[in-house]
Design an enzyme around this catalytic site. Structure first.
Site, PDB file in Angstrom:
ATOM      1  N   ASP A 211     -10.272  -0.294   3.662  1.00 32.75           N
ATOM      2  CA  ASP A 211      -8.877  -0.904   4.245  1.00 32.75           C
ATOM      3  C   ASP A 211      -9.187  -1.421   5.766  1.00 32.75           C
ATOM      4  OD1 ASP A 211      -6.260  -1.715   5.045  1.00 32.75           O
ATOM      5  OD2 ASP A 211      -5.396   0.104   3.842  1.00 32.75           O
TER       6      ASP A 211
ATOM      7  N   ASP B  83      -7.774  -1.679  -0.304  1.00 28.21           N
ATOM      8  CA  ASP B  83      -6.558  -2.656   0.108  1.00 28.21           C
ATOM      9  C   ASP B  83      -7.388  -3.975   0.270  1.00 28.21           C
ATOM     10  OD1 ASP B  83      -5.019  -4.492   1.799  1.00 28.21           O
ATOM     11  OD2 ASP B  83      -4.050  -2.565   2.686  1.00 28.21           O
TER      12      ASP B  83
ATOM     13  N   HIS C 267       4.185   0.869   4.370  1.00 25.10           N
ATOM     14  CA  HIS C 267       2.811   0.610   3.670  1.00 25.10           C
ATOM     15  C   HIS C 267       1.964   1.181   4.846  1.00 25.10           C
ATOM     16  CE1 HIS C 267       2.375  -3.733   5.463  1.00 25.10           C
ATOM     17  NE2 HIS C 267       2.972  -2.946   6.212  1.00 25.10           N
TER      18      HIS C 267
ATOM     19  N   ASP D   4      -7.077  -6.446   2.121  1.00 22.59           N
ATOM     20  CA  ASP D   4      -7.112  -6.781   3.266  1.00 22.59           C
ATOM     21  C   ASP D   4      -8.160  -5.916   3.974  1.00 22.59           C
ATOM     22  OD1 ASP D   4      -6.409  -4.421   4.894  1.00 22.59           O
ATOM     23  OD2 ASP D   4      -4.531  -4.967   4.827  1.00 22.59           O
TER      24      ASP D   4
ATOM     25  N   ASP E 179      -3.400   3.464   7.810  1.00 23.50           N
ATOM     26  CA  ASP E 179      -2.152   3.831   7.316  1.00 23.50           C
ATOM     27  C   ASP E 179      -1.991   5.296   7.546  1.00 23.50           C
ATOM     28  OD1 ASP E 179      -2.074   1.225   6.289  1.00 23.50           O
ATOM     29  OD2 ASP E 179      -3.021   1.736   4.193  1.00 23.50           O
TER      30      ASP E 179
ATOM     31  N   HIS F 234      -6.823  -1.229   8.062  1.00 24.48           N
ATOM     32  CA  HIS F 234      -5.786  -0.396   8.755  1.00 24.48           C
ATOM     33  C   HIS F 234      -6.203   1.166   8.181  1.00 24.48           C
ATOM     34  CE1 HIS F 234      -4.072  -4.439   7.915  1.00 24.48           C
ATOM     35  NE2 HIS F 234      -3.853  -4.164   9.388  1.00 24.48           N
TER      36      HIS F 234
ATOM     37  N   GLU G 184      -1.926  -4.771  -2.229  1.00 24.99           N
ATOM     38  CA  GLU G 184      -1.808  -5.828  -1.132  1.00 24.99           C
ATOM     39  C   GLU G 184      -2.099  -7.415  -1.609  1.00 24.99           C
ATOM     40  OE1 GLU G 184       0.056  -5.412   1.443  1.00 24.99           O
ATOM     41  OE2 GLU G 184       0.454  -3.177   1.835  1.00 24.99           O
TER      42      GLU G 184
ATOM     43  N   HIS H  24       0.696  -1.215   0.106  1.00 24.44           N
ATOM     44  CA  HIS H  24      -0.116   0.003   0.085  1.00 24.44           C
ATOM     45  C   HIS H  24       0.918   1.332   0.013  1.00 24.44           C
ATOM     46  CE1 HIS H  24      -4.541   1.004   1.160  1.00 24.44           C
ATOM     47  NE2 HIS H  24      -3.786   1.993  -0.032  1.00 24.44           N
TER      48      HIS H  24
END
Length: 300
Positions: free
Chosen positions: A123, A227, A140, A229, A127, A125, A272, A100
């Site tokens: 996402d 992303d 990332h 994830d 980030d 997360h 990712e 990412h």
């Protein structure tokens, strides 16, 4: 009518983190049939190949403790230049990752074409780490912070300007793993976040309705940074930092379909995908399916 053109850019970079394999993400997505799937949805489509990354030696910047700082900045500069060229040509840039950290380059290339660029960050997360808050030094985990102007100047100044976006023009969807420094920053900057709690409680349709309404009037373009994830690892196992309890496959298709109906998205990246951690290229195939929904694929 305007001609609908799409340009695919591969960014096979794994320098923003430590797990090998995500550099093969663009190849996995191509193998899953991205070109063939999207071709019927556009008047013209081109695959521009990959930004050259090579096999540089891993390094840690002694002063900032950031992993591969110079290399991440150098390669993201190349990506920013390519994305800028694509937009100037009148084409929609679709970037395939890669970890990412590539969003630093994508947004540097995109944001110069908009006065008020919005960003949907799909996402698990945030980030939003910096060198001061990051537990790992992995870049990332920093691209959104960098893009709002926080972080090392080698990263924030890519493209010759900073910040790329304003915090009030960002919507994070699917968050369920935030570091303490990220939580503080989200509150300080007033970043809009829909955690899994909101998605579970409100439903994805309501989350997307609110997101679209929030961004529509205050932005002149919206970038989607997705992303894989963000989805639950039971459906997308081929990611480097999986977090249980994520967004479902169907919820994600609905989100993409609603973005397409709103005609909101002006650039996108899917990141990712790590085929080494995947099961029979399942994650890459889901990424391609979501792209189909984002660009107007219909069942009937």
């Amino acid at each position: 009518m305007m001609t609908r053109k799409l340009s695919i850019i591969g960014m096979p970079m794994d320098l923003g983190q430590m797990r090998r394999g995500v550099d093969m993400g663009p190849s996995a997505i191509r193998y899953a049939g991205v070109y063939e799937r999207l071709k019927p949805l556009f008047d013209a489509i081109e695959d521009l190949g990959d930004i050259p990354i090579g096999r540089p030696e891993v390094s840690v910047d002694e002063e900032s403790n950031l992993r591969n700082l110079d290399l991440v900045a150098e390669k993201n500069t190349l990506l920013a230049e390519k994305v800028d060229e694509v937009i100037q040509s009148g084409s929609f840039p679709l970037v395939l990752g890669g970890d990412h950290s590539i969003a630093i380059g994508t947004l540097a290339g995109v944001a110069k074409h908009y006065k008020n660029l919005g960003v949907i960050w799909y996402d698990a997360h945030g980030d939003l780490n910096t060198s001061e808050t990051s537990p790992s030094g992995n870049i990332h985990g920093m691209p959104l912070a960098v893009s709002v102007g926080l972080g090392h100047e080698l990263l924030t100044d890519i493209g010759g300007y900073s910040p790329k976006i304003r915090p009030e023009h960002v919507v994070i969807i699917g968050a369920r793993s935030l570091d303490e420094g990220e939580r503080i920053l989200i509150k300080e900057k007033g970043i809009k976040v829909y955690t899994m709690h909101e998605i579970d409680r409100m439903g994805m349709a309501k989350v997307m309705e609110e997101t679209i309404a929030y961004l529509k009037d205050k932005t002149d373009g919206v970038h989607l940074s997705l992303d894989l994830d963000g989805l639950d690892p039971s459906e997308c196992p081929g990611v480097g930092t999986p977090v249980m309890g994520g967004i479902s496959y169907r919820e994600s298709h609905l989100a993409m379909e609603m973005l397409e109906e709103a005609k909101l998205i002006t650039s996108a990246e899917f990141v990712e995908v790590n085929p080494i951690l995947d099961e029979k290229n399942k994650t890459a195939s889901i990424a391609v399916g979501l792209m189909g929904s984002l660009f107007g694929e219909k069942l009937l």
